[in-house]
Design a protein around this motif. Structure first.
Motif, PDB file in Angstrom:
ATOM      1  N   GLU A  75       0.851  -1.188   0.000  1.00 16.48           N
ATOM      2  CA  GLU A  75       0.000   0.000   0.000  1.00 16.48           C
ATOM      3  C   GLU A  75       0.889   1.242   0.000  1.00 16.48           C
ATOM      4  OE1 GLU A  75      -3.644  -0.154   2.575  1.00 16.48           O
ATOM      5  OE2 GLU A  75      -2.510  -1.821   3.429  1.00 16.48           O
ATOM      6  N   MET A  76       0.500   2.237  -0.789  1.00 16.10           N
ATOM      7  CA  MET A  76       1.241   3.491  -0.840  1.00 16.10           C
ATOM      8  C   MET A  76       0.386   4.618  -0.287  1.00 16.10           C
ATOM      9  SD  MET A  76       4.317   3.213  -2.073  1.00 16.10           S
ATOM     10  CE  MET A  76       4.683   4.841  -2.723  1.00 16.10           C
ATOM     11  N   PHE A  77       0.940   5.362   0.661  1.00 14.40           N
ATOM     12  CA  PHE A  77       0.252   6.513   1.228  1.00 14.40           C
ATOM     13  C   PHE A  77       1.079   7.754   0.922  1.00 14.40           C
ATOM     14  CE2 PHE A  77      -1.028   2.869   3.722  1.00 14.40           C
ATOM     15  CZ  PHE A  77      -2.401   3.053   3.862  1.00 14.40           C
ATOM     16  N   VAL A  78       0.508   8.676   0.185  1.00 16.10           N
ATOM     17  CA  VAL A  78       1.227   9.901  -0.194  1.00 16.10           C
ATOM     18  C   VAL A  78       0.959  10.967   0.861  1.00 16.10           C
ATOM     19  CG1 VAL A  78       1.479  11.694  -1.934  1.00 16.10           C
ATOM     20  CG2 VAL A  78       1.102   9.319  -2.629  1.00 16.10           C
ATOM     21  N   SER A  79       2.012  11.384   1.559  1.00 14.96           N
ATOM     22  CA  SER A  79       1.844  12.365   2.632  1.00 14.96           C
ATOM     23  C   SER A  79       2.836  13.514   2.536  1.00 14.96           C
ATOM     24  CB  SER A  79       1.999  11.688   3.999  1.00 14.96           C
ATOM     25  OG  SER A  79       3.279  11.079   4.105  1.00 14.96           O
ATOM     26  N   ASP A  80       3.851  13.384   1.664  1.00 12.99           N
ATOM     27  CA  ASP A  80       4.825  14.455   1.490  1.00 12.99           C
ATOM     28  C   ASP A  80       5.499  14.285   0.129  1.00 12.99           C
ATOM     29  OD1 ASP A  80       6.517  12.299   1.827  1.00 12.99           O
ATOM     30  OD2 ASP A  80       7.328  12.958   3.742  1.00 12.99           O
TER      31      ASP A  80
ATOM     32  N   ILE B 159       7.020  11.155  -4.795  1.00 11.51           N
ATOM     33  CA  ILE B 159       7.989  10.668  -5.780  1.00 11.51           C
ATOM     34  C   ILE B 159       7.981   9.140  -5.813  1.00 11.51           C
ATOM     35  CG2 ILE B 159      10.447  10.557  -6.341  1.00 11.51           C
ATOM     36  CD1 ILE B 159      10.690  13.379  -5.072  1.00 11.51           C
ATOM     37  N   ASP B 160       7.903   8.522  -4.630  1.00 16.16           N
ATOM     38  CA  ASP B 160       7.860   7.061  -4.570  1.00 16.16           C
ATOM     39  C   ASP B 160       6.619   6.531  -5.281  1.00 16.16           C
ATOM     40  OD1 ASP B 160      10.213   7.017  -3.154  1.00 16.16           O
ATOM     41  OD2 ASP B 160       9.259   6.813  -1.193  1.00 16.16           O
ATOM     42  N   TRP B 161       5.486   7.211  -5.061  1.00 14.77           N
ATOM     43  CA  TRP B 161       4.247   6.777  -5.715  1.00 14.77           C
ATOM     44  C   TRP B 161       4.377   6.897  -7.236  1.00 14.77           C
ATOM     45  CZ3 TRP B 161       0.715   8.867  -9.059  1.00 14.77           C
ATOM     46  CH2 TRP B 161      -0.501   8.165  -9.201  1.00 14.77           C
ATOM     47  N   LEU B 162       4.937   8.006  -7.701  1.00 15.53           N
ATOM     48  CA  LEU B 162       5.121   8.191  -9.143  1.00 15.53           C
ATOM     49  C   LEU B 162       6.072   7.144  -9.711  1.00 15.53           C
ATOM     50  CD1 LEU B 162       5.354  12.087  -9.330  1.00 15.53           C
ATOM     51  CD2 LEU B 162       3.602  10.655 -10.424  1.00 15.53           C
TER      52      LEU B 162
ATOM     53  N   TRP C 100      -2.010  14.485   3.821  1.00 12.81           N
ATOM     54  CA  TRP C 100      -0.851  15.334   3.535  1.00 12.81           C
ATOM     55  C   TRP C 100      -0.380  16.036   4.806  1.00 12.81           C
ATOM     56  CZ3 TRP C 100       1.992  15.196  -0.723  1.00 12.81           C
ATOM     57  CH2 TRP C 100       2.973  16.168  -0.897  1.00 12.81           C
ATOM     58  N   LYS C 101       0.940  16.045   5.023  1.00 12.88           N
ATOM     59  CA  LYS C 101       1.492  16.649   6.238  1.00 12.88           C
ATOM     60  C   LYS C 101       1.211  18.144   6.285  1.00 12.88           C
ATOM     61  CE  LYS C 101       5.062  13.169   6.947  1.00 12.88           C
ATOM     62  NZ  LYS C 101       6.504  12.865   6.981  1.00 12.88           N
ATOM     63  N   LYS C 102       0.927  18.601   7.504  1.00 14.93           N
ATOM     64  CA  LYS C 102       0.407  19.949   7.707  1.00 14.93           C
ATOM     65  C   LYS C 102       1.284  21.054   7.129  1.00 14.93           C
ATOM     66  CE  LYS C 102      -1.025  23.059  11.440  1.00 14.93           C
ATOM     67  NZ  LYS C 102      -1.174  23.209  12.917  1.00 14.93           N
TER      68      LYS C 102
ATOM     69  N   ARG D 298       9.566  22.585   2.239  1.00 11.32           N
ATOM     70  CA  ARG D 298       9.697  21.272   1.600  1.00 11.32           C
ATOM     71  C   ARG D 298      10.538  20.386   2.507  1.00 11.32           C
ATOM     72  NH1 ARG D 298      11.973  22.156  -4.333  1.00 11.32           N
ATOM     73  NH2 ARG D 298      11.717  19.871  -4.404  1.00 11.32           N
ATOM     74  N   LEU D 299       9.948  19.309   2.953  1.00  9.43           N
ATOM     75  CA  LEU D 299      10.689  18.380   3.801  1.00  9.43           C
ATOM     76  C   LEU D 299      11.925  17.850   3.091  1.00  9.43           C
ATOM     77  CD1 LEU D 299       7.880  16.289   5.535  1.00  9.43           C
ATOM     78  CD2 LEU D 299       9.578  17.719   6.669  1.00  9.43           C
TER      79      LEU D 299
END
Length: 932
Positions: free
Chosen positions: A743-748, A753-756, A782-784, A879-880
């Motif tokens: 499972e992929m969770f996009v949060s930052d 990039i990992d999801w893409l 998504w992170k605050k 940007r983290l």
């Protein structure tokens, strides 16, 4: 139960203790008490971290040395030397992490014998101990609470307890567990062997270690029941008058079973007194009303609008005037001639209460002042409870003190502490059950209990007399679990232990998690009666009153994990039970584990009933109790790393070793699960953390690492295996129809990039084809403080777009020829293929990816320079990835102060919720404090 659990107290004659023989168990105890008394006179001993607050006399009264001391246990080292086996690198030991989810209920006799703020069911812990250890091995729990790890270690020697977990045991004592394939076929595999494991238990709380001592000791049940009956008869004869109430005939006297009390308020409109029970409780509607009318002026009110009525009186026990919230009894349930009755309190009941108030209690009672704390403020400021004895109505305090004065054994004190909180004003009735009972419905008992995890005085509370509690608790509070000689229990901080390095076989820890529970505050009443209190200076919690935030919590946990790392044998395992839904606490725990030197190999679920989660892809997904499996690398890896100096060979040596510790197969209900730790990105993160902890630069980029990984190891379904592991996985893979999916969770930005990357590997696509799916990933997770990147920018910086010039790239060619029949067999320069491939984005090969990575890193560092130049107090959005790049660069340049300075500009929650930033920040703090 087996012979292991025979009556220990009934033994007479000589006893052996740590290699010495004594004429009796009492002689053993007297011998070690003298040694402990001498030790207590040593000022250096009392300076040990976490030394409890208590006199020598009270510490000695609680202790049962050498097995249990209500202070740091000076005999633990001897216990380990006597029972332990020295570490021998030539002795083979190889265990995969226990990867199965565990579901065990808490409703068993052991868990119910005595309440505690948190408690892992011992049968759940048994599964881990059986997996990682052999009979006679030493198990350590440094946050032992009530000692369930010790109970579990002893139960591993009891065949019926092992079989109750679903295991089979053969005539040789071998234990077998059941596994099933997708077709439901059963196979039994050897798990372990029957046999007691020895345990070392440590906790900061004297109340916890006192309970652990009782849970792990065996006593004589017949003698115990006789003592309880004697106390019951004596105290009832002396104190029954405290609970007398007149029957409706005005002549007969019944005995109170329980009474309900209500707070009294003033109406803000007319100042008339309002009994909360009278206006808020509606038996006909079966509810406690949120709004009600003042009985004097009819003003419509809610509880928040009311003003509390206070009474002032002289407290003879502390010699001072006190102000308490006014409370009155509103309902009495009593028994007369075997029948139960309800009544409203009459004049005789109020006269009895006045009579009790006028008398002095003829026994010692604790009058400890309530400390200022997170949990203690509610009873202090809402009800005026400032000292331990204020929690009790006086007649309960009197009767309990009479019982306590006669409790001359640990198991009797154990029983009375088990009753303690239910005997206080913290006990609240279960109103839904009360209303059901009024209607003749059987909904179970409604007398109630205290709220867990807090010291909360409700506006309606139950006064539960001591005598019915003794009757109900005498058998359930008796625990006859094992032999005390199988455990060594100490009371101190886990940050400093008198145990040799590399000497223990397994660590199981259920530590405090952030601000979940303030243990020292919650144990205040027990410890007031036991006369030994927690020294909370090193208590591992987040607590503003103690001046402890997330950083302080993490630092204390890191110190404790480092000590656990030191005493654990190389190549052995630590299990950490995790129960907090906050991502910041999750990261603090992972960071502390990593900084101590452990390497995480698996995360599974404990006590859960639903499906699994991927804890690594999204920290916000932590919604249930998890179990972290981490190992201490064997000495060979450490030695090779020191000699190689952190070269590329060290990278692959680490990966090779790390893969050998990871589970090869994870199966749930016959289906294969994706093993997150075998994800190449997670492996890279573990490798980087290893190098950073050793203060050595990482010798390759992520793309170089990914390319080298595929050259040296075997990939299956997105996971990396050693060559000798993959055959087992392939065999299991052939038995299932569906490949495991991550499972992929996009949060930052990084996870985007990992999801893409995963998306384009499967389906090289145009911007328009990507956009819809990508936008759907940018949801509530998504992170605050993370700025949301544009898809076009992410693609431009990290991937390559085929512009229709030259041959179609292999990745796109393979995808199109597989999914479009009309394009199969075409050359890479075929016009039809080129036309279909044009404008599609794809994942670059490693060589081109390195160029992109350098370009991207340069841009990130440029943005980091903007953060460095920022003069405001806090960065609101950033940007983290830029922060991570800047922290890594500063770390490589040994510019630790820059990391610390920039961290101060980042909101605390953003820093605490990012494991990579948190690790570098924490290590930078350590380096500057050490003057490196």
């Amino acid at each position: 139960m087996s012979d292991l659990f025979q009556n220990h107290a009934a033994k007479s004659g000589p006893v052996e203790c740590l290699g010495q023989t004594f004429p009796s168990d009492e002689a053993r105890r007297e011998h070690y008490l003298k040694l402990l008394a001498e030790k207590l006179k040593d000022p250096a001993f009392r300076k040990i971290e976490g030394f409890p607050v208590g006199s020598d006399e009270d510490i000695l009264a609680l202790s049962d040395p050498p097995y249990y001391t209500a202070c740091p246990n000076p005999f633990i080292g001897v216990f380990v030397q006597h029972y332990g086996k020295p570490y021998d690198s030539s002795v083979p030991y190889s265990k995969e992490p226990f990867a199965a989810d565990v579901s065990e209920g808490r409703n068993d006799p052991i868990c119910n014998a005595h309440s505690y703020h948190t408690k892992v069911p011992p049968k759940a812990v048994m599964r881990y101990i059986l997996h990682y250890t052999n009979p006679g091995d030493l198990v350590f729990d440094g946050f032992s609470g009530t000692g369930m790890a010790g109970v579990a270690a002893q139960l591993c020697g009891d065949q019926s307890a092992v079989q109750s977990l679903g295991y089979r045991v053969d005539a040789n004592g071998d234990i077998f567990g059941e596994t099933r394939n997708e077709q439901g076929e059963t196979k039994w595999e050897k798990v372990s062997k029957i046999g007691v494991r020895k345990s070392i238990l440590n906790d900061l709380s004297p109340a916890a270690t006192f309970l652990a001592h009782n849970f792990n000791s065996a006593s004589d049940p017949i003698a115990f029941e006789a003592k309880v009956k004697k106390i019951y008869d004596e105290v009832r004869a002396e104190c029954a008058w405290l609970y007398e109430t007149s029957h409706t005939d005005g002549v007969s006297k019944g005995q109170i079973n329980y009474a309900l009390w209500s707070d009294v308020f003033n109406c803000p409109e007319c100042a008339g007194e309002i009994v909360f029970w009278n206006v808020a409780v509606d038996p006909d509607a079966g509810e406690v009303r949120e709004r009600f009318d003042c009985p004097h002026c009819s003003k419509n009110l809610n509880k928040k609008a009311l003003e509390r009525v206070w009474i002032t009186k002289h407290d003879r026990l502390i010699g001072a005037t006190v102000k308490h919230a006014k409370q009155i009894p509103v309902l009495i349930n009593y028994t007369l001639n075997g029948r139960r009755y309800d009544k409203k309190p009459d004049l005789g009941d109020f006269a009895l209460l006045e009579k009790i108030e006028e008398k002095d209690i003829p026994y010692w009672v604790p009058i400890d002042e309530l400390p200022d704390g997170f949990n203690t403020r509610q009873p202090k400021y809402s009800h005026g409870i400032t000292h331990a004895h204020h929690f009790f109505y006086k007649r309960n305090l009197w009767a309990l003190a009479a019982c306590w004065s006669r409790a001359d054994s640990p198991e009797l004190k154990f029983m009375f502490t088990s009753m303690m909180y239910k005997s206080t004003q913290l006990c609240a009735p279960l109103m839904s059950n009360y209303f059901a009972a009024l209607k003749g419905q059987n909904r179970g008992g409604w007398v109630g209990k205290e709220r867990t995890g807090t010291l909360y005085c409700p506006s309606i509370h139950s006064e539960v007399p001591i005598f019915p509690q003794i009757s109900s608790r005498s058998s359930s509070a008796f625990v006859n679990v094992g032999k005390i000689e199988n455990v060594a229990i100490g009371t101190s901080s886990t940050s400093v232990l008198d145990i040799d390095s590399n000497s223990l076989d397994y660590v199981f820890i259920d530590p405090p998690f952030g601000a979940n529970i303030n243990y020292s505050e919650m144990s205040f009443l027990w410890e007031a009666w036991l006369k030994v209190r927690t020294n909370n200076k090193t208590e591992a919690i987040e607590n503003d009153i103690q001046g402890k935030g997330a950083n302080e919590y993490r630092q204390i946990m890191t110190t404790c994990f480092k000590e656990a790392y030191r005493i654990l044998k190389p190549g052995r395992w630590m299990t950490v039970e995790f129960s907090n839904t906050k991502a910041s606490v999750w990261n603090n725990i992972q960071t502390a584990i990593s900084e101590a030197g452990f390497i995480v190999a698996n995360v599974s679920a404990l006590d859960k009933k639903q499906g699994s989660i991927n804890a690594y892809i999204s920290t916000i997904a932590v919604k249930q109790d998890l179990v972290i499996s981490a190992y201490k690398p064997n000495g060979g890896l450490e030695n090779r790393f020191e000699s190689s100096g952190g070269t590329e060979d060290s990278v692959w040596d680490f990966v090779r070793t790390h893969l050998s510790y990871l589970p090869t197969v994870k199966v749930r209900n016959g289906s294969l699960e994706f093993i997150a730790e075998r994800d190449p990105r997670i492996i890279f993160d573990r490798m980087v953390a290893w190098f950073i902890r050793h203060n050595v630069p990482v010798p390759m980029s992520t793309h170089e690492f990914q390319a080298g990984l595929l050259q040296r190891f075997v990939e299956r379904d997105g996971m990396i295996f050693l060559p000798d592991q993959v055959s087992e996985y392939d065999k299991k893979r052939m038995q299932v129809s569906v490949a495991p999916q991550m499972e992929m969770f996009v949060s930052d930005e990084r996870s985007a990039i990992d999801w893409l990357t995963d998306f384009l590997k499967r389906r090289p696509s145009t911007y328009q084809e990507i956009h819809t799916d990508f936008i759907s990933q940018l949801g509530a997770g998504w992170k605050k403080h993370e700025s949301k990147p544009e898809l076009a920018a992410l693609l431009e910086d990290n991937f390559i777009e085929y512009d229709g010039t030259g041959e179609v790239p292999s990745q796109i060619h393979s995808y199109l020829s597989t999914n479009h029949k009309d394009l199969r067999g075409l050359e890479k320069n075929s016009p039809a293929l080129v036309a279909k491939a044009k404008d599609r984005w794809y994942v670059p090969d490693p060589n081109k990816a390195q160029d992109l990575e350098k370009k991207r890193e340069k841009a990130l560092l440029k943005e980091f320079d903007h953060y460095r130049a920022f003069t405001g107090r806090r960065l609101k959005e950033f940007r983290l990835e830029a922060l991570r790049a800047g922290f890594r660069a500063a770390w490589g340049n040994k510019d630790y102060q820059t990391i610390i300075d920039i961290a101060k500009k980042v909101p605390d929650e953003a820093l605490q919720e990012d494991e990579k930033l948190l690790t570098l920040y924490d290590l930078a703090l350590t380096r500057t404090e050490d003057g490196i």
